[in-house]
Design an enzyme around this catalytic site. Structure first.
Site, PDB file in Angstrom:
ATOM      1  N   TYR A   1       0.821  -1.215   0.000  1.00 51.05           N
ATOM      2  CA  TYR A   1       0.000   0.000   0.000  1.00 51.05           C
ATOM      3  C   TYR A   1       0.858   1.271   0.000  1.00 51.05           C
ATOM      4  O   TYR A   1       0.441   2.313  -0.492  1.00 51.05           O
ATOM      5  CB  TYR A   1      -0.898   0.041   1.245  1.00 51.05           C
ATOM      6  CG  TYR A   1      -2.236  -0.632   1.089  1.00 51.05           C
ATOM      7  CD1 TYR A   1      -2.336  -1.955   0.681  1.00 51.05           C
ATOM      8  CD2 TYR A   1      -3.414   0.059   1.374  1.00 51.05           C
ATOM      9  CE1 TYR A   1      -3.567  -2.580   0.574  1.00 51.05           C
ATOM     10  CE2 TYR A   1      -4.651  -0.552   1.271  1.00 51.05           C
ATOM     11  CZ  TYR A   1      -4.725  -1.871   0.872  1.00 51.05           C
ATOM     12  OH  TYR A   1      -5.944  -2.476   0.758  1.00 51.05           O
TER      13      TYR A   1
ATOM     14  N   LYS B   1       3.157 -15.389   1.420  1.00 50.14           N
ATOM     15  CA  LYS B   1       3.355 -16.059   0.129  1.00 50.14           C
ATOM     16  C   LYS B   1       4.861 -16.306  -0.015  1.00 50.14           C
ATOM     17  O   LYS B   1       5.501 -15.885  -0.995  1.00 50.14           O
ATOM     18  CB  LYS B   1       2.795 -15.172  -0.999  1.00 50.14           C
ATOM     19  CG  LYS B   1       2.754 -15.827  -2.372  1.00 50.14           C
ATOM     20  CD  LYS B   1       1.704 -16.923  -2.519  1.00 50.14           C
ATOM     21  CE  LYS B   1       1.847 -17.634  -3.858  1.00 50.14           C
ATOM     22  NZ  LYS B   1       0.942 -18.796  -3.987  1.00 50.14           N
TER      23      LYS B   1
ATOM     24  N   ASP C   1      -2.980 -18.163  -0.685  1.00 55.59           N
ATOM     25  CA  ASP C   1      -3.978 -18.842  -1.534  1.00 55.59           C
ATOM     26  C   ASP C   1      -4.675 -19.955  -0.756  1.00 55.59           C
ATOM     27  O   ASP C   1      -5.896 -20.088  -0.776  1.00 55.59           O
ATOM     28  CB  ASP C   1      -3.347 -19.357  -2.844  1.00 55.59           C
ATOM     29  CG  ASP C   1      -2.057 -20.122  -2.639  1.00 55.59           C
ATOM     30  OD1 ASP C   1      -1.514 -20.129  -1.519  1.00 55.59           O
ATOM     31  OD2 ASP C   1      -1.579 -20.732  -3.621  1.00 55.59           O
TER      32      ASP C   1
ATOM     33  N   ASP D   1      -6.359  -7.137   3.899  1.00 52.25           N
ATOM     34  CA  ASP D   1      -7.496  -6.442   3.300  1.00 52.25           C
ATOM     35  C   ASP D   1      -8.428  -7.463   2.661  1.00 52.25           C
ATOM     36  O   ASP D   1      -9.645  -7.453   2.862  1.00 52.25           O
ATOM     37  CB  ASP D   1      -6.984  -5.453   2.237  1.00 52.25           C
ATOM     38  CG  ASP D   1      -8.120  -4.716   1.558  1.00 52.25           C
ATOM     39  OD1 ASP D   1      -9.026  -4.245   2.260  1.00 52.25           O
ATOM     40  OD2 ASP D   1      -8.108  -4.618   0.317  1.00 52.25           O
TER      41      ASP D   1
ATOM     42  N   ASP E   1     -12.263  -9.116   4.302  1.00 57.03           N
ATOM     43  CA  ASP E   1     -13.548  -9.063   3.584  1.00 57.03           C
ATOM     44  C   ASP E   1     -14.125 -10.472   3.455  1.00 57.03           C
ATOM     45  O   ASP E   1     -15.325 -10.694   3.641  1.00 57.03           O
ATOM     46  CB  ASP E   1     -13.373  -8.474   2.174  1.00 57.03           C
ATOM     47  CG  ASP E   1     -13.714  -6.984   2.129  1.00 57.03           C
ATOM     48  OD1 ASP E   1     -13.467  -6.298   3.149  1.00 57.03           O
ATOM     49  OD2 ASP E   1     -14.230  -6.511   1.100  1.00 57.03           O
TER      50      ASP E   1
HETATM   51  C1  IPM Z   1     -10.398  -1.263   4.160  1.00 57.69           C
HETATM   52  C2  IPM Z   1     -10.637  -0.591   2.831  1.00 57.69           C
HETATM   53  C3  IPM Z   1      -9.504   0.368   2.568  1.00 57.69           C
HETATM   54  C4  IPM Z   1      -8.234  -0.452   2.460  1.00 57.69           C
HETATM   55  C5  IPM Z   1      -9.692   1.260   1.320  1.00 57.69           C
HETATM   56  C6  IPM Z   1     -10.970   2.036   1.385  1.00 57.69           C
HETATM   57  C7  IPM Z   1      -8.524   2.177   1.118  1.00 57.69           C
HETATM   58  O1  IPM Z   1     -10.815  -1.530   1.828  1.00 57.69           O
HETATM   59  O2  IPM Z   1     -10.328  -0.560   5.178  1.00 57.69           O
HETATM   60  O3  IPM Z   1     -10.310  -2.495   4.178  1.00 57.69           O
HETATM   61  O4  IPM Z   1      -7.931  -0.992   1.394  1.00 57.69           O
HETATM   62  O5  IPM Z   1      -7.534  -0.543   3.472  1.00 57.69           O
HETATM   63 MG    MG Z   2     -10.905  -3.539   2.510  1.00 56.80          MG
END
Ligand code: IPM
Ligand code: MG
Length: 356
Positions: free
Chosen positions: A142, A188, A220, A244, A248
């Site tokens: 990032y 990885k 993976d 990240d 999710d």
């Molecule tokens: C998160 C989001 C952020 C990230 C974005 C909005 C920059 O996806 O907080 O997980 O990638 O960290």
């Molecule tokens: Mg995110």
């Protein structure tokens, strides 16, 4: 009486609605537990671009640094999607994290028995899941240099200093000590040098935590195992990008991304936010689920203000209200006795907080 100063960053889309509900609940719990919170609002994201011409104005950084914690809603929307990268709402959030030095992002996934059918995964796969993703937040690909898009060639750099890995590893091991004493470090290292350093370093740090069981997994495989058998995990320790993605994915185990809070800590001031985005498609309709933000406020009470009892009150109230069948629209098909609006849900939880 104790007094706290909280920076509120409502942001875009559903951000303002869900923050308002978290404030309602914080006010109820502070009255009960005898402390006082003063709020100051700051702009970030699309709204900051519209009003001040940049996604993270200086006074937002200054105000955050002068607060005991930051409670943040969400940012972003189509309107700002075509701006150059450094002018986009997301850049504001990344810069805030970096400015405050919050290198540790804690993202818990809990499965509520009442909502066991809300997940697309089978109930017996997810029943009892309780895991925590510990994501490194201010390093890795990032932020790595060099980075550029040269038209016909573009690149980013995934880079970690050893001490960045050491400090996030400690956070994961310490968290595991308070939980089921297992850390799975995800990398990885079969392909990437940076992951090899990650793995070697985590192994070194582990020597200080003989009571914690450490395992390693490639990203993976981890993505697959998280769906196949999420119960095998306690703490997942991983880098910025992998975290990240995995967080999710983990959020879907619980059925709704609208339920999951997060804490970003380890720096000067903690940032607390729901893990979901700004959902512009449902903004201002009163249907967003405020629970992730309300639970983020609970994490704020626990980690930044050390008001642990107040945090527990909120968490118990949320559980209770879900048990009683109150649901926002996103979860209305799953055991709803009463479907409520964003603000009704906030009021019901605030009311319950005082009674627990
Ligand atoms: C998160 C989001 C952020 C990230 C974005 C909005 C920059 O996806 O907080 O997980 O990638 O960290
Ligand atoms: Mg995110």
């Amino acid at each position: 009486m104790k007094h706290y100063k909280i920076a509120l960053i409502k942001g875009d889309g559903i951000g303002p609605e869900i923050i308002d509900e978290a404030v309602k609940v914080l006010d109820a719990v502070s009255a009960k537990e005898d402390f006082e919170i003063a709020y100051n609002e700051y702009l970030m994201g699309g709204i900051a671009i519209d009003v001040k011409g940049e996604p993270l104005p200086d006074d937002t950084i200054k105000g955050s640094l002068g607060s005991d914690a930051v409670l943040f809603g969400a940012i972003g929307g189509e309107k700002w999607d075509t701006l150059p990268r450094e002018k986009r709402p997301e850049s504001g959030l990344l810069k805030l994290r970096k400015s405050l030095g919050v290198f540790a992002n804690l993202r818990p996934t809990t499965v509520y028995d009442e909502l066991i059918n809300a997940s697309t995964l089978k109930p017996d796969v997810i029943k009892g899941v309780d895991l925590l993703v510990v994501r490194e937040l201010i390093g890795g690909i990032y932020f790595g240099q060099p980075r550029a898009n040269e038209g016909n060639r573009a690149y980013n750099t995934m880079v970690y200093e050893k001490d960045e890995i050491v400090r996030i590893a400690h956070i994961a091991f310490l968290a595991a000590r308070k939980r089921s004493k297992k850390v799975c470090s995800v990398d990885k290292s079969n392909v990437l040098e940076v992951s090899q350093l990650w793995r070697d370093t985590v192994q070194e740090v582990a020597k200080e935590y003989k009571d914690i069981e450490l395992s390693h997994m490639y990203i993976d495989n981890a993505a697959m195992q998280l769906i196949r058998n999420p119960k095998q995990f306690d703490v997942i320790l991983t880098s910025n990008l992998f975290g990240d993605i995995l967080s999710d994915e983990a959020s879907m185990i619980g059925g709704s991304i609208g339920l999951l809070p997060s804490a970003s800590v380890g720096g000067k001031v903690g940032v607390y936010e729901p893990i979901h985005g700004s959902a512009p498609d449902i903004a201002r309709q009163g249907i967003a689920n405020p629970i992730a933000t309300i639970l983020s406020a609970a994490m704020m009470l626990r980690f930044s203000l050390n008001e642990v009892r107040a945090a527990e009150r909120i968490e118990a109230a949320v559980k209770d209200v879900l048990k009683d069948g109150y649901r926002t629209k996103d979860l209305s098909q799953f055991g709803a006795k009463e479907v409520c609006s964003t603000s009704e849900m906030g009021s019901i939880i605030a009311d319950r907080v005082s009674k627990i």
